[in-house]
Design a protein around this motif. Structure first.
Motif, PDB file in Angstrom:
ATOM      1  N   LEU A  21      11.181   4.435  42.473  1.00 53.83           N
ATOM      2  CA  LEU A  21       9.922   3.702  42.633  1.00 53.83           C
ATOM      3  C   LEU A  21      10.171   2.365  43.335  1.00 53.83           C
ATOM      4  O   LEU A  21       9.429   1.990  44.248  1.00 53.83           O
ATOM      5  CB  LEU A  21       9.267   3.477  41.262  1.00 53.83           C
ATOM      6  N   THR A  22      11.209   1.665  42.936  1.00 48.84           N
ATOM      7  CA  THR A  22      11.512   0.370  43.539  1.00 48.84           C
ATOM      8  C   THR A  22      11.827   0.530  45.024  1.00 48.84           C
ATOM      9  O   THR A  22      11.359  -0.260  45.856  1.00 48.84           O
ATOM     10  CB  THR A  22      12.684  -0.302  42.787  1.00 48.84           C
ATOM     11  N   LYS A  23      12.581   1.554  45.389  1.00 56.65           N
ATOM     12  CA  LYS A  23      12.875   1.815  46.799  1.00 56.65           C
ATOM     13  C   LYS A  23      11.594   2.125  47.574  1.00 56.65           C
ATOM     14  O   LYS A  23      11.421   1.673  48.709  1.00 56.65           O
ATOM     15  CB  LYS A  23      13.860   2.971  46.932  1.00 56.65           C
ATOM     16  N   LYS A  24      10.710   2.893  46.957  1.00 50.56           N
ATOM     17  CA  LYS A  24       9.434   3.238  47.597  1.00 50.56           C
ATOM     18  C   LYS A  24       8.598   1.973  47.830  1.00 50.56           C
ATOM     19  O   LYS A  24       7.982   1.807  48.887  1.00 50.56           O
ATOM     20  CB  LYS A  24       8.686   4.241  46.700  1.00 50.56           C
ATOM     21  N   PHE A  39      19.054  -6.028  45.498  1.00 50.24           N
ATOM     22  CA  PHE A  39      19.909  -4.860  45.358  1.00 50.24           C
ATOM     23  C   PHE A  39      19.291  -3.773  44.495  1.00 50.24           C
ATOM     24  O   PHE A  39      18.382  -4.008  43.711  1.00 50.24           O
ATOM     25  CB  PHE A  39      21.278  -5.244  44.792  1.00 50.24           C
ATOM     26  N   PHE A  40      19.832  -2.559  44.684  1.00 47.53           N
ATOM     27  CA  PHE A  40      19.543  -1.388  43.862  1.00 47.53           C
ATOM     28  C   PHE A  40      20.803  -0.985  43.133  1.00 47.53           C
ATOM     29  O   PHE A  40      21.912  -1.270  43.588  1.00 47.53           O
ATOM     30  CB  PHE A  40      19.130  -0.182  44.725  1.00 47.53           C
ATOM     31  N   THR A  41      20.634  -0.273  42.046  1.00 45.15           N
ATOM     32  CA  THR A  41      21.750   0.347  41.355  1.00 45.15           C
ATOM     33  C   THR A  41      21.602   1.850  41.539  1.00 45.15           C
ATOM     34  O   THR A  41      20.536   2.396  41.273  1.00 45.15           O
ATOM     35  CB  THR A  41      21.735  -0.018  39.852  1.00 45.15           C
ATOM     36  N   GLU A  42      22.656   2.498  42.038  1.00 44.83           N
ATOM     37  CA  GLU A  42      22.600   3.942  42.293  1.00 44.83           C
ATOM     38  C   GLU A  42      23.635   4.681  41.462  1.00 44.83           C
ATOM     39  O   GLU A  42      24.766   4.211  41.308  1.00 44.83           O
ATOM     40  CB  GLU A  42      22.886   4.237  43.770  1.00 44.83           C
ATOM     41  N   VAL A 109      14.408  -8.392  45.004  1.00 45.35           N
ATOM     42  CA  VAL A 109      14.472  -7.098  44.320  1.00 45.35           C
ATOM     43  C   VAL A 109      15.743  -7.046  43.476  1.00 45.35           C
ATOM     44  O   VAL A 109      16.842  -7.243  44.001  1.00 45.35           O
ATOM     45  CB  VAL A 109      14.457  -5.936  45.339  1.00 45.35           C
ATOM     46  N   ILE A 110      15.563  -6.797  42.168  1.00 43.10           N
ATOM     47  CA  ILE A 110      16.703  -6.755  41.255  1.00 43.10           C
ATOM     48  C   ILE A 110      16.607  -5.480  40.415  1.00 43.10           C
ATOM     49  O   ILE A 110      15.843  -5.396  39.464  1.00 43.10           O
ATOM     50  CB  ILE A 110      16.735  -7.990  40.330  1.00 43.10           C
ATOM     51  N   ASP A 111      17.384  -4.480  40.816  1.00 46.21           N
ATOM     52  CA  ASP A 111      17.414  -3.189  40.118  1.00 46.21           C
ATOM     53  C   ASP A 111      18.848  -2.916  39.700  1.00 46.21           C
ATOM     54  O   ASP A 111      19.614  -2.408  40.495  1.00 46.21           O
ATOM     55  CB  ASP A 111      16.901  -2.086  41.055  1.00 46.21           C
ATOM     56  N   GLU A 112      19.289  -3.379  38.617  1.00 46.84           N
ATOM     57  CA  GLU A 112      18.553  -3.534  37.374  1.00 46.84           C
ATOM     58  C   GLU A 112      19.072  -4.748  36.640  1.00 46.84           C
ATOM     59  O   GLU A 112      20.149  -5.238  36.906  1.00 46.84           O
ATOM     60  CB  GLU A 112      18.729  -2.218  36.598  1.00 46.84           C
ATOM     61  N   VAL A 139       9.295 -11.597  42.460  1.00 51.30           N
ATOM     62  CA  VAL A 139      10.375 -10.703  42.088  1.00 51.30           C
ATOM     63  C   VAL A 139       9.850  -9.332  41.685  1.00 51.30           C
ATOM     64  O   VAL A 139       8.854  -9.236  40.955  1.00 51.30           O
ATOM     65  CB  VAL A 139      11.176 -11.297  40.897  1.00 51.30           C
ATOM     66  N   VAL A 140      10.533  -8.292  42.147  1.00 51.20           N
ATOM     67  CA  VAL A 140      10.368  -6.940  41.625  1.00 51.20           C
ATOM     68  C   VAL A 140      11.681  -6.617  40.930  1.00 51.20           C
ATOM     69  O   VAL A 140      12.747  -6.698  41.554  1.00 51.20           O
ATOM     70  CB  VAL A 140      10.089  -5.907  42.735  1.00 51.20           C
TER      71      VAL A 140
END
Length: 187
Positions: A21-24, A39-42, A109-112, A139-140
């Motif tokens: 969802l965050t990437k979208k 960043f994203f966490t994958e 963007v901070i995931d997570e 911030v998301v």
């Protein structure tokens, strides 16, 4: 007058689709000319088996966050379940990607924001700054659904935050609601 929403918080059970969802959201925002950083966490999988997690910045830099301890050459100090958390690798990538900015048109963007990430005292300090009342950042971020660290709870309950709980039922359509709220905040 109600406080303007600055913090768009996504929560939900593990594996429900928070990162997707965050990437979208980022893709939709970028296509409308909104700048994003962070960043994203994958998950890292091999032969359908999760080996760990990487951190990936929105500009493409990648590093390890955690790995199955059986895959690491030496034991590490911090662990969550079977995963050893690689603090220095995480900090090298994460901290530079979430610098505060005075540009209210750039979304952070901070995931997570979670248990593994909070083994880093530098990351935790940066999160405190970002979510302070005088922060200019929009911030998301994703946080665990279960109550945990007091700092995470302060983010969840911040008067400038709105929290969306992602479920298997709403995960394919909740992005429109979040996007509309973000557009109202950056105008």
């Amino acid at each position: 007058m109600a406080n303007k929403i600055k913090f768009f918080i996504i929560t939900g059970d593990p594996g429900v689709g928070k990162t997707t969802l965050t990437k979208k959201l980022c893709s939709s925002l970028n296509s409308k000319g909104v700048k994003t950083t962070g960043f994203f966490t994958e998950e890292i999988r091999r032969n359908k088996v999760r080996e760990g997690f990487d951190i990936v910045t929105l500009d493409g830099r990648r590093g390890r966050l955690a790995r199955d301890q059986s895959l690491l050459p030496v034991p590490v100090k911090y662990t969550v379940g079977k995963y050893g958390v690689l603090i220095h690798e995480f900090e090298n990538i994460a901290l530079s990607s979430i610098k505060q900015t005075d540009d209210s048109q750039t979304l952070l963007v901070i995931d997570e924001i979670g248990k593994m990430e909070f083994f880093s005292s530098h990351f935790k300090s940066r999160i405190k700054e970002i979510f302070s009342s005088d922060s200019k950042n929009i911030v998301v971020a994703t946080i665990p659904v279960r109550k945990s660290d007091p700092l995470i709870e302060s983010i969840r309950n911040n008067s400038m935050a709105r929290v969306w709980t992602v479920t298997r039922v709403n995960r394919n359509n909740v992005h429109e609601d979040i996007l509309n709220e973000i557009y109202l905040s950056i105008k």
